[in-house]
Design an enzyme around this catalytic site. Structure first.
Site, PDB file in Angstrom:
ATOM      1  N   LEU A  34       1.733 -17.160   5.034  1.00 19.70           N
ATOM      2  CA  LEU A  34       1.677 -17.443   3.509  1.00 19.70           C
ATOM      3  C   LEU A  34       0.106 -17.226   2.634  1.00 19.70           C
ATOM      4  CD1 LEU A  34       3.999 -20.316   2.479  1.00 19.70           C
ATOM      5  CD2 LEU A  34       4.411 -17.896   2.661  1.00 19.70           C
ATOM      6  N   ALA A  82       1.220  -9.961  10.569  1.00 22.15           N
ATOM      7  CA  ALA A  82       1.283 -10.182  10.121  1.00 22.15           C
ATOM      8  C   ALA A  82      -0.895 -10.168   9.829  1.00 22.15           C
ATOM      9  CB  ALA A  82       0.364 -11.729  10.507  1.00 22.15           C
ATOM     10  N   SER A 125      -2.065   1.820  10.860  1.00 22.53           N
ATOM     11  CA  SER A 125      -1.903   2.669   9.084  1.00 22.53           C
ATOM     12  C   SER A 125      -2.355   3.662   9.340  1.00 22.53           C
ATOM     13  CB  SER A 125      -2.796   1.470   8.615  1.00 22.53           C
ATOM     14  OG  SER A 125      -3.544   2.149   7.385  1.00 22.53           O
ATOM     15  N   TYR A 150     -11.464  -2.786   7.723  1.00 20.58           N
ATOM     16  CA  TYR A 150     -10.339  -3.286   7.551  1.00 20.58           C
ATOM     17  C   TYR A 150      -9.305  -1.951   8.917  1.00 20.58           C
ATOM     18  CZ  TYR A 150      -5.036  -2.486   6.544  1.00 20.58           C
ATOM     19  OH  TYR A 150      -3.761  -2.038   7.064  1.00 20.58           O
ATOM     20  N   LYS A 154      -7.400  -2.056  12.893  1.00 25.18           N
ATOM     21  CA  LYS A 154      -6.253  -1.659  13.446  1.00 25.18           C
ATOM     22  C   LYS A 154      -6.573  -0.553  14.484  1.00 25.18           C
ATOM     23  CE  LYS A 154      -3.131  -3.476  10.295  1.00 25.18           C
ATOM     24  NZ  LYS A 154      -2.330  -4.010  10.414  1.00 25.18           N
ATOM     25  N   PHE A 179       1.828   5.602   5.972  1.00 30.89           N
ATOM     26  CA  PHE A 179       1.468   6.043   5.067  1.00 30.89           C
ATOM     27  C   PHE A 179       1.230   5.061   4.166  1.00 30.89           C
ATOM     28  CE2 PHE A 179      -0.376   9.940   7.198  1.00 30.89           C
ATOM     29  CZ  PHE A 179      -0.003   9.410   8.573  1.00 30.89           C
ATOM     30  N   ASN A 180       1.523   5.661   2.142  1.00 30.56           N
ATOM     31  CA  ASN A 180       1.266   5.169   1.496  1.00 30.56           C
ATOM     32  C   ASN A 180       2.493   4.459   1.027  1.00 30.56           C
ATOM     33  OD1 ASN A 180      -1.329   6.184   1.959  1.00 30.56           O
ATOM     34  ND2 ASN A 180      -1.525   5.053   0.161  1.00 30.56           N
ATOM     35  N   ARG A 232      -2.194  11.832  -1.784  1.00 30.29           N
ATOM     36  CA  ARG A 232      -1.513  10.284  -0.138  1.00 30.29           C
ATOM     37  C   ARG A 232      -0.211  11.114  -0.261  1.00 30.29           C
ATOM     38  NH1 ARG A 232      -6.515  10.284  -0.491  1.00 30.29           N
ATOM     39  NH2 ARG A 232      -7.748   8.593  -0.231  1.00 30.29           N
ATOM     40  N   ASP A 295     -12.951   6.868  -0.536  1.00 28.65           N
ATOM     41  CA  ASP A 295     -11.982   7.651  -0.940  1.00 28.65           C
ATOM     42  C   ASP A 295     -12.366   9.023  -0.044  1.00 28.65           C
ATOM     43  OD1 ASP A 295     -10.218   6.116  -1.931  1.00 28.65           O
ATOM     44  OD2 ASP A 295     -10.418   6.227  -4.199  1.00 28.65           O
TER      45      ASP A 295
HETATM   46  P1  NAD Z   1       1.030  -8.140   2.667  1.00 29.02           P
HETATM   47  O1  NAD Z   1      -0.271  -8.834   2.299  1.00 29.02           O
HETATM   48  O2  NAD Z   1       2.238  -8.229   1.686  1.00 29.02           O
HETATM   49  O3  NAD Z   1       1.940  -9.275   3.796  1.00 29.02           O
HETATM   50  C1  NAD Z   1       1.115  -9.530   4.939  1.00 29.02           C
HETATM   51  C2  NAD Z   1       1.771 -11.219   6.009  1.00 29.02           C
HETATM   52  O4  NAD Z   1       1.077 -11.760   6.187  1.00 29.02           O
HETATM   53  C3  NAD Z   1       1.648 -11.430   4.515  1.00 29.02           C
HETATM   54  O5  NAD Z   1       3.157 -12.334   4.266  1.00 29.02           O
HETATM   55  C4  NAD Z   1       0.568 -13.239   4.706  1.00 29.02           C
HETATM   56  O6  NAD Z   1       0.756 -13.944   4.546  1.00 29.02           O
HETATM   57  C5  NAD Z   1       0.906 -12.758   6.310  1.00 29.02           C
HETATM   58  N1  NAD Z   1      -0.145 -13.055   7.489  1.00 29.02           N
HETATM   59  C6  NAD Z   1      -1.779 -12.896   6.974  1.00 29.02           C
HETATM   60  N2  NAD Z   1      -2.364 -13.600   7.963  1.00 29.02           N
HETATM   61  C7  NAD Z   1      -1.747 -14.270   8.776  1.00 29.02           C
HETATM   62  C8  NAD Z   1      -1.869 -14.771   9.853  1.00 29.02           C
HETATM   63  N3  NAD Z   1      -3.526 -14.603  10.247  1.00 29.02           N
HETATM   64  N4  NAD Z   1      -0.841 -15.399  10.303  1.00 29.02           N
HETATM   65  C9  NAD Z   1       0.101 -15.103  10.172  1.00 29.02           C
HETATM   66  N5  NAD Z   1       0.185 -15.053   8.564  1.00 29.02           N
HETATM   67  C10 NAD Z   1      -0.251 -13.575   7.786  1.00 29.02           C
HETATM   68  O7  NAD Z   1       0.986  -6.888   3.557  1.00 29.02           O
HETATM   69  P2  NAD Z   1       1.650  -5.753   3.720  1.00 29.02           P
HETATM   70  O8  NAD Z   1       1.517  -4.434   2.601  1.00 29.02           O
HETATM   71  O9  NAD Z   1       3.166  -6.191   4.004  1.00 29.02           O
HETATM   72  O10 NAD Z   1       1.490  -5.027   5.298  1.00 29.02           O
HETATM   73  C11 NAD Z   1       2.101  -5.510   6.712  1.00 29.02           C
HETATM   74  C12 NAD Z   1       0.936  -5.209   7.518  1.00 29.02           C
HETATM   75  O11 NAD Z   1       0.977  -3.250   7.874  1.00 29.02           O
HETATM   76  C13 NAD Z   1      -0.286  -5.331   7.535  1.00 29.02           C
HETATM   77  O12 NAD Z   1      -0.831  -6.040   9.032  1.00 29.02           O
HETATM   78  C14 NAD Z   1      -1.334  -4.090   7.272  1.00 29.02           C
HETATM   79  O13 NAD Z   1      -2.076  -4.481   7.414  1.00 29.02           O
HETATM   80  C15 NAD Z   1       0.234  -3.043   7.429  1.00 29.02           C
HETATM   81  N6  NAD Z   1      -0.363  -2.190   6.986  1.00 29.02           N
HETATM   82  C16 NAD Z   1       0.385  -1.871   5.305  1.00 29.02           C
HETATM   83  C17 NAD Z   1       0.012  -1.017   4.410  1.00 29.02           C
HETATM   84  C18 NAD Z   1       0.525  -0.948   3.463  1.00 29.02           C
HETATM   85  O14 NAD Z   1      -0.366   0.408   2.249  1.00 29.02           O
HETATM   86  N7  NAD Z   1       1.036  -1.998   2.411  1.00 29.02           N
HETATM   87  C19 NAD Z   1      -0.606   0.279   5.259  1.00 29.02           C
HETATM   88  C20 NAD Z   1      -0.695   0.394   6.287  1.00 29.02           C
HETATM   89  C21 NAD Z   1      -0.932  -1.020   7.128  1.00 29.02           C
HETATM   90  C1  WQD Z   2      -3.788   6.373  -3.562  1.00 25.25           C
HETATM   91  C2  WQD Z   2      -5.065   7.142  -4.599  1.00 25.25           C
HETATM   92  C3  WQD Z   2      -7.388   6.269  -5.408  1.00 25.25           C
HETATM   93  C4  WQD Z   2      -5.814   2.732  -7.855  1.00 25.25           C
HETATM   94  C5  WQD Z   2      -4.523   2.095   1.181  1.00 25.25           C
HETATM   95  C6  WQD Z   2      -5.881   1.906   2.789  1.00 25.25           C
HETATM   96  C7  WQD Z   2      -4.378   1.885   3.493  1.00 25.25           C
HETATM   97  C8  WQD Z   2      -3.269   2.034   3.190  1.00 25.25           C
HETATM   98  C9  WQD Z   2      -2.919   2.029   1.853  1.00 25.25           C
HETATM   99  C10 WQD Z   2      -3.540  -0.157   4.920  1.00 25.25           C
HETATM  100  C11 WQD Z   2      -6.232   6.749  -4.399  1.00 25.25           C
HETATM  101  C12 WQD Z   2      -6.297   5.989  -6.349  1.00 25.25           C
HETATM  102  C13 WQD Z   2      -5.760   3.966  -6.561  1.00 25.25           C
HETATM  103  C14 WQD Z   2      -6.770   2.839  -8.464  1.00 25.25           C
HETATM  104  C15 WQD Z   2      -6.782   5.379  -8.761  1.00 25.25           C
HETATM  105  N1  WQD Z   2      -3.460   0.031   3.375  1.00 25.25           N
HETATM  106  N2  WQD Z   2      -6.264   4.752  -7.077  1.00 25.25           N
HETATM  107  N3  WQD Z   2      -6.727   4.216  -9.155  1.00 25.25           N
HETATM  108  O1  WQD Z   2      -6.705   3.863  -0.569  1.00 25.25           O
HETATM  109  O2  WQD Z   2      -4.713   5.523  -0.042  1.00 25.25           O
HETATM  110  O3  WQD Z   2      -4.920   3.790   1.247  1.00 25.25           O
HETATM  111  O4  WQD Z   2      -3.890   1.685   0.752  1.00 25.25           O
HETATM  112  O5  WQD Z   2      -3.129   0.382   5.760  1.00 25.25           O
HETATM  113  O6  WQD Z   2      -5.757   1.820   4.614  1.00 25.25           O
HETATM  114  O7  WQD Z   2      -6.900   2.672   2.709  1.00 25.25           O
HETATM  115  O8  WQD Z   2      -4.396   3.831  -1.003  1.00 25.25           O
HETATM  116  O9  WQD Z   2      -3.187   3.199  -3.191  1.00 25.25           O
HETATM  117  O10 WQD Z   2      -5.222   2.331  -2.617  1.00 25.25           O
HETATM  118  O11 WQD Z   2      -5.152   4.492  -2.867  1.00 25.25           O
HETATM  119  O12 WQD Z   2      -7.157   6.277  -9.116  1.00 25.25           O
HETATM  120  O13 WQD Z   2      -6.625   2.249  -9.951  1.00 25.25           O
HETATM  121  O14 WQD Z   2      -4.916   6.491  -6.320  1.00 25.25           O
HETATM  122  O15 WQD Z   2      -8.440   6.681  -5.621  1.00 25.25           O
HETATM  123  O16 WQD Z   2      -6.955   8.564  -4.056  1.00 25.25           O
HETATM  124  P1  WQD Z   2      -5.143   4.430  -0.469  1.00 25.25           P
HETATM  125  P2  WQD Z   2      -4.365   2.963  -2.714  1.00 25.25           P
END
Ligand code: NAD
Ligand code: WQD
Length: 338
Positions: A34, A82, A125, A150, A154, A179-180, A232, A295
């Site tokens: 959490l 997590a 990611s 970060y 990964k 991706f996003n 993106r 970026d």
């Molecule tokens: P999130 O922060 O909403 O979810 C991550 C969850 O993991 C949270 O509920 C947090 O409490 C839990 N957590 C973190 N560290 C922990 C630990 N050590 N032990 C147990 N629980 C732990 O994030 P999300 O957006 O749902 O992302 C989930 C996964 O996907 C992450 O690994 C993230 O890096 C990866 N990911 C996310 C994105 C994105 O854009 N959201 C993109 C690519 C990869």
């Molecule tokens: C998207 C676009 C910003 C906020 C990140 C991580 C990536 C993945 C997804 C986990 C960019 C622009 C953003 C704002 C803006 N996460 N932007 N004003 O950077 O593509 O990816 O999240 O794995 O690893 O790097 O996503 O949503 O932050 O940005 O102009 O206030 O929006 O510059 O072009 P990003 P983002």
């Protein structure tokens, strides 16, 4: 009936995946500490599915706690969400990120091996391709040198998981390179609930629209892209959740299997603002601000492999992503604390 352990299942992508798993008939056990989520999500999941997942408040770095979970439940496979995900924070706190994301994955893998569970889906990611990769990104490309701790965490975790598969043919591991992901469940009951000021574009836009933030800063309009703002590959979080369910089937084959999960095309920051305004009727004031350090101008997925091997495509439209984000944000202006 199969039981899936979902680490990080209380978080944004995890909670949407738990819903799809329960609806598909799986039993689900969530392990989450959490650190970035709220227990209220469990009741919301129960409202959507009519079933409540089991929940264990534990850290994936805690091997003893994981051993207890594996002895209490008959786990068939693990989906490992997590981890910590804020790119800027990872630059300031690299040790915390490597410990959570790399060591956490090691501790989980060890606990799985000890329990005789060798099927794992890992949240990777697009950032693992690194800043120099050509677009669109393809799974055949080598892992790059991500520019943040970060991203590096990964890529490191993926390397460790690949080595595990080489060491012991009982392992089958899927690395899903997201991706996003944006959007929310169509019920409006679960969605992304970032603490404080959001780092990411979609939750920032939603907070401006709901009146919690004054205006969006568009980070740079002088990139070499059609309108000067970054491109993106946005995909709906429910499509992503469905991708996890489909990827469980790929665990029948030993080895490490990487898949891009993206829509396969780029959308600019300004087009995101326009699409949100058109779908929701809300206005999103913005100003052009300097570029954000780190970026990349543009990247998107080649998602052909997921289509061919998982029968998965990002089916939901940008309009659905916007409508669902707004339903969640307007119905829950303070997230789960609402
Ligand atoms: P999130 O922060 O909403 O979810 C991550 C969850 O993991 C949270 O509920 C947090 O409490 C839990 N957590 C973190 N560290 C922990 C630990 N050590 N032990 C147990 N629980 C732990 O994030 P999300 O957006 O749902 O992302 C989930 C996964 O996907 C992450 O690994 C993230 O890096 C990866 N990911 C996310 C994105 C994105 O854009 N959201 C993109 C690519 C990869
Ligand atoms: C998207 C676009 C910003 C906020 C990140 C991580 C990536 C993945 C997804 C986990 C960019 C622009 C953003 C704002 C803006 N996460 N932007 N004003 O950077 O593509 O990816 O999240 O794995 O690893 O790097 O996503 O949503 O932050 O940005 O102009 O206030 O929006 O510059 O072009 P990003 P983002």
């Amino acid at each position: 009936m199969k039981t899936i352990l979902v680490t990080g299942g209380a978080g944004y992508i995890g909670s949407h995946t738990v819903v799809e798993l329960l609806n598909a008939g799986y039993e689900v056990v969530i392990v989450d500490n959490l650190v970035n989520s709220n227990l209220a999500v469990l009741g919301r999941i129960e409202t959507i599915c009519g079933k409540r997942p089991s929940f264990v408040n534990a850290d994936v770095r805690d091997g003893a706690a994981l051993a207890e979970v594996f002895s209490e439940y008959d786990i068939d496979a693990v989906i490992h969400f997590a981890g910590l995900k804020a790119v800027g924070e990872s630059v300031e706190q690299p040790l915390r990120y490597y410990e959570n994301n790399v060591y956490g994955s090691l501790a989980l893998s060890q606990a799985m091996a000890d329990a005789g569970v060798f099927k794992l889906v890992f949240s990777s990611s697009a950032t693992v391709y690194g800043p120099d990769a050509a677009v669109p990104y393809e799974e055949t490309m080598a892992l790059g040198q991500p520019s943040s701790p970060y991203g590096a965490s990964k890529a490191m975790a993926e390397r460790v998981l690949a080595d595990l598969c080489v060491s012991d043919s009982r392992w089958s591991i899927v690395a899903l390179r997201y991706f996003n992901p944006i959007g929310a469940h169509a019920s409006g009951l679960i969605g992304e609930d970032p603490q404080g000021i959001p780092n990411n574009l979609m939750p920032f836009i939603a907070r401006v629209a709901v009146g919690k933030l004054a205006e969006l800063a568009v980070f740079g309009d002088d990139y070499d892209t059609p309108d000067g703002t970054c491109l993106r590959d946005y995909l709906h979080v429910v499509d992503l959740a469905e991708g996890h369910c489909k990827s469980l089937l790929a665990l029948a084959t030993p080895g490490l299997h990487a898949f891009n999960l993206g829509a396969g095309h780029g959308v600019s920051v300004l087009d995101m603002v326009k699409a949100f305004e058109a779908v929701t009727g809300q206005s999103v004031p913005y100003k052009i601000a300097p570029r954000r350090s780190g970026d990349l101008p543009a990247f998107w997925a080649n998602a052909d492999k997921a289509k061919a091997e998982l029968d998965w495509v990002a089916a939901r439209s940008l309009e659905e992503m916007m409508a669902d984000t707004w339903r969640w944000q307007s119905g829950n202006p303070d997230g789960y604390a609402s």
